[in-house]
Design a protein around this motif. Structure first.
Motif, PDB file in Angstrom:
ATOM      1  N   LEU A 126      26.818 103.962  -0.120  1.00 44.46           N
ATOM      2  CA  LEU A 126      26.683 105.414  -0.178  1.00 44.46           C
ATOM      3  C   LEU A 126      26.197 105.785  -1.568  1.00 44.46           C
ATOM      4  O   LEU A 126      26.757 105.331  -2.561  1.00 44.46           O
ATOM      5  CB  LEU A 126      28.028 106.095   0.107  1.00 44.46           C
ATOM      6  N   VAL A 128      25.521 109.130  -3.800  1.00 48.26           N
ATOM      7  CA  VAL A 128      25.744 110.575  -3.848  1.00 48.26           C
ATOM      8  C   VAL A 128      24.808 111.204  -4.872  1.00 48.26           C
ATOM      9  O   VAL A 128      24.763 110.783  -6.034  1.00 48.26           O
ATOM     10  CB  VAL A 128      27.208 110.899  -4.196  1.00 48.26           C
ATOM     11  N   VAL A 133      23.950 113.212   0.083  1.00 49.24           N
ATOM     12  CA  VAL A 133      24.457 111.835   0.011  1.00 49.24           C
ATOM     13  C   VAL A 133      23.611 110.979   0.946  1.00 49.24           C
ATOM     14  O   VAL A 133      23.251 111.400   2.048  1.00 49.24           O
ATOM     15  CB  VAL A 133      25.955 111.770   0.383  1.00 49.24           C
ATOM     16  N   ALA A 135      23.275 107.422   2.998  1.00 45.61           N
ATOM     17  CA  ALA A 135      23.998 106.290   3.574  1.00 45.61           C
ATOM     18  C   ALA A 135      23.005 105.184   3.885  1.00 45.61           C
ATOM     19  O   ALA A 135      21.938 105.435   4.455  1.00 45.61           O
ATOM     20  CB  ALA A 135      24.737 106.711   4.839  1.00 45.61           C
ATOM     21  N   VAL A 148      28.870 113.102   4.453  1.00 44.73           N
ATOM     22  CA  VAL A 148      29.164 111.967   5.322  1.00 44.73           C
ATOM     23  C   VAL A 148      30.631 112.044   5.721  1.00 44.73           C
ATOM     24  O   VAL A 148      31.500 112.264   4.865  1.00 44.73           O
ATOM     25  CB  VAL A 148      28.870 110.629   4.619  1.00 44.73           C
ATOM     26  N   GLY A 150      33.510 109.743   7.281  1.00 45.18           N
ATOM     27  CA  GLY A 150      33.923 108.395   7.645  1.00 45.18           C
ATOM     28  C   GLY A 150      35.001 108.445   8.707  1.00 45.18           C
ATOM     29  O   GLY A 150      36.154 108.763   8.417  1.00 45.18           O
ATOM     30  N   THR A 158      33.516 103.026   5.035  1.00 44.87           N
ATOM     31  CA  THR A 158      33.410 104.248   4.235  1.00 44.87           C
ATOM     32  C   THR A 158      34.542 104.320   3.224  1.00 44.87           C
ATOM     33  O   THR A 158      34.321 104.647   2.044  1.00 44.87           O
ATOM     34  CB  THR A 158      33.459 105.491   5.150  1.00 44.87           C
ATOM     35  N   LEU A 162      34.227 104.238  -0.819  1.00 42.87           N
ATOM     36  CA  LEU A 162      34.686 105.434  -1.524  1.00 42.87           C
ATOM     37  C   LEU A 162      35.778 105.123  -2.533  1.00 42.87           C
ATOM     38  O   LEU A 162      35.768 105.644  -3.653  1.00 42.87           O
ATOM     39  CB  LEU A 162      35.201 106.460  -0.502  1.00 42.87           C
ATOM     40  N   VAL A 304      31.750 112.991   0.603  1.00 38.25           N
ATOM     41  CA  VAL A 304      32.178 111.975   1.562  1.00 38.25           C
ATOM     42  C   VAL A 304      33.611 112.288   1.973  1.00 38.25           C
ATOM     43  O   VAL A 304      34.486 112.458   1.123  1.00 38.25           O
ATOM     44  CB  VAL A 304      32.092 110.560   0.958  1.00 38.25           C
TER      45      VAL A 304
END
Length: 385
Positions: A126, A128, A133, A135, A148, A150, A158, A162, A304
């Motif tokens: 990912l 940002v 963002v 993916a 996004v 998750g 995800t 993150l 996210v």
């Protein structure tokens, strides 16, 4: 709002995970004007990670907005009964609606026929930016969105991207499962299990069984059972290795128990279960899921968001895994309602959503641990396997 305004999406959302939580997120975000695409790592139809699902208000609410009734996706049970070794069952009146993963999947998936749903899409990164963002997936495909979500379950890529962490903890027991057409069972088993939620428990072991809809709905029912068994951690690698030698992470599919594991399971069946449940297990293509705990993590990052099991798990005894994910999705839509992509990102509203849903998650997770402890299920109790 003018016709041209109505055609412009409020924002773009990429949903990672195409199981029930991801499908619910797609419905909820579309309901507030978002353009949604769903990315699922499975090659074919999402593989069911469970079988029976207890109908809960969050599920019924989304179904109603999709013009589906609870009876259209459920089987109604009228009694609860407890089985015993060496004595007759005990019963009491307790009506309840039961559905199945596959039934709910079809009910949520069909209305999303015009939504981009890309299979074989394993999230790998990912990135940002200031206002969006990006993916990236394992095959090199990329997509850019305003946020996004998750919804990719207990093994969430995800979440790992993150947070940089993987805090899964084995609970000390596994769930053996079966899902068989009611019509294939002998008559005495059909009569015993029909319209009843059936259970058996001794310390360190608990088995539950109930009817759910079949492939053609409630007119062709299936018998769903789950058997929780305290199992030593060192047994997991063997249990999760299928007959082909493939090592599974979180779910051993039906019929994949190798000869050694099946022999040990059948010995345990004969030694511990009441005969009706023993017969049911022998007739089933057994599948298996270890029970893991994932402590609650943050649900809001830089554009996210996490929901469902990706944000933290609850034990299956709460019958709340699906309803929790759908509740996360519904309240996320409430938090984002009215926001448009050309406006400042609504971080304050999302942080309020996070605080509310994490509070709910912690409360339900605590209940699940207590319910397991009442049956001596967990790491501090003796293992059967």
């Amino acid at each position: 709002m003018t016709g041209s305004d109505a055609a412009v999406p409020a924002f773009r959302a990429a949903v990672v995970g195409g199981s029930l939580g991801g499908l619910a997120a797609a419905h909820e975000l579309r309901s507030i004007g978002a353009e949604v695409a769903v990315y699922e790592r499975s090659v074919g139809r999402t593989e069911p990670r469970g079988a029976g699902i207890v109908m809960q208000p969050e599920v019924a609410s989304l179904l109603a907005r999709l013009d589906r009734t609870v009876p259209s996706v459920s089987v109604q049970l009228m009694e609860r009964q407890q089985l015993h070794r060496g004595s007759q069952p005990t019963r009491h009146y307790a009506p309840q609606w039961m559905s199945a993963w596959g039934t709910l999947y079809e009910a949520l998936r069909a209305p999303l026929g015009d939504v981009c749903m890309r299979l074989d899409s394993t999230l790998t990164d990912l990135r940002v930016g200031a206002d969006d963002v990006t993916a990236e997936f394992g095959d090199g495909y990329t997509t850019t969105a305003d946020l996004v979500v998750g919804a990719d379950g207990i093994g969430s890529a995800t979440r790992r991207i993150l947070t940089g962490r993987d805090d899964l903890q084995y609970s000390g027991y596994v769930a053996f499962r079966g899902l068989e057409p009611e019509s294939t069972l002998p008559g005495h088993l059909r009569d015993l299990l029909a319209e009843r939620f059936t259970s058996f428990a001794v310390p360190g072991m608990q088995m539950l069984c109930y009817l759910v809809p079949g492939e053609r709905g409630a007119t062709e029912r299936r018998v769903n059972w789950v058997w929780y068994v305290n199992t030593a951690a060192e047994r997991l690698p063997g249990l999760l290795t299928g007959k082909s030698g493939h090592r599974f992470d979180f779910f051993l599919p039906p019929g994949e128990l190798d000869a050694e594991s099946r022999e040990a399971l059948m010995e345990l069946v004969d030694r511990t279960l009441p005969e009706p449940f023993a017969a049911l297990v022998r007739l089933s293509a057994v599948f298996m899921q270890p029970v893991f705990d994932l402590p609650p993590t943050g649900m809001v990052g830089d554009r996210v968001l996490l929901l469902g099991d990706a944000a933290g798990t609850v034990r299956p005894h709460t019958a709340s895994g699906t309803s929790k994910a759908l509740g996360d999705a519904a309240e996320l839509a409430d938090a984002l309602g009215g926001w448009r992509r050309d406006e400042p990102f609504p971080r304050d509203r999302l942080q309020a959503w996070e605080a509310d849903r994490l509070g709910h998650l912690r409360a339900v997770a605590d209940v699940g641990v207590r319910l397991a402890a009442r049956s001596s299920l967990g790491v501090d109790a003796p293992a059967f396997l």
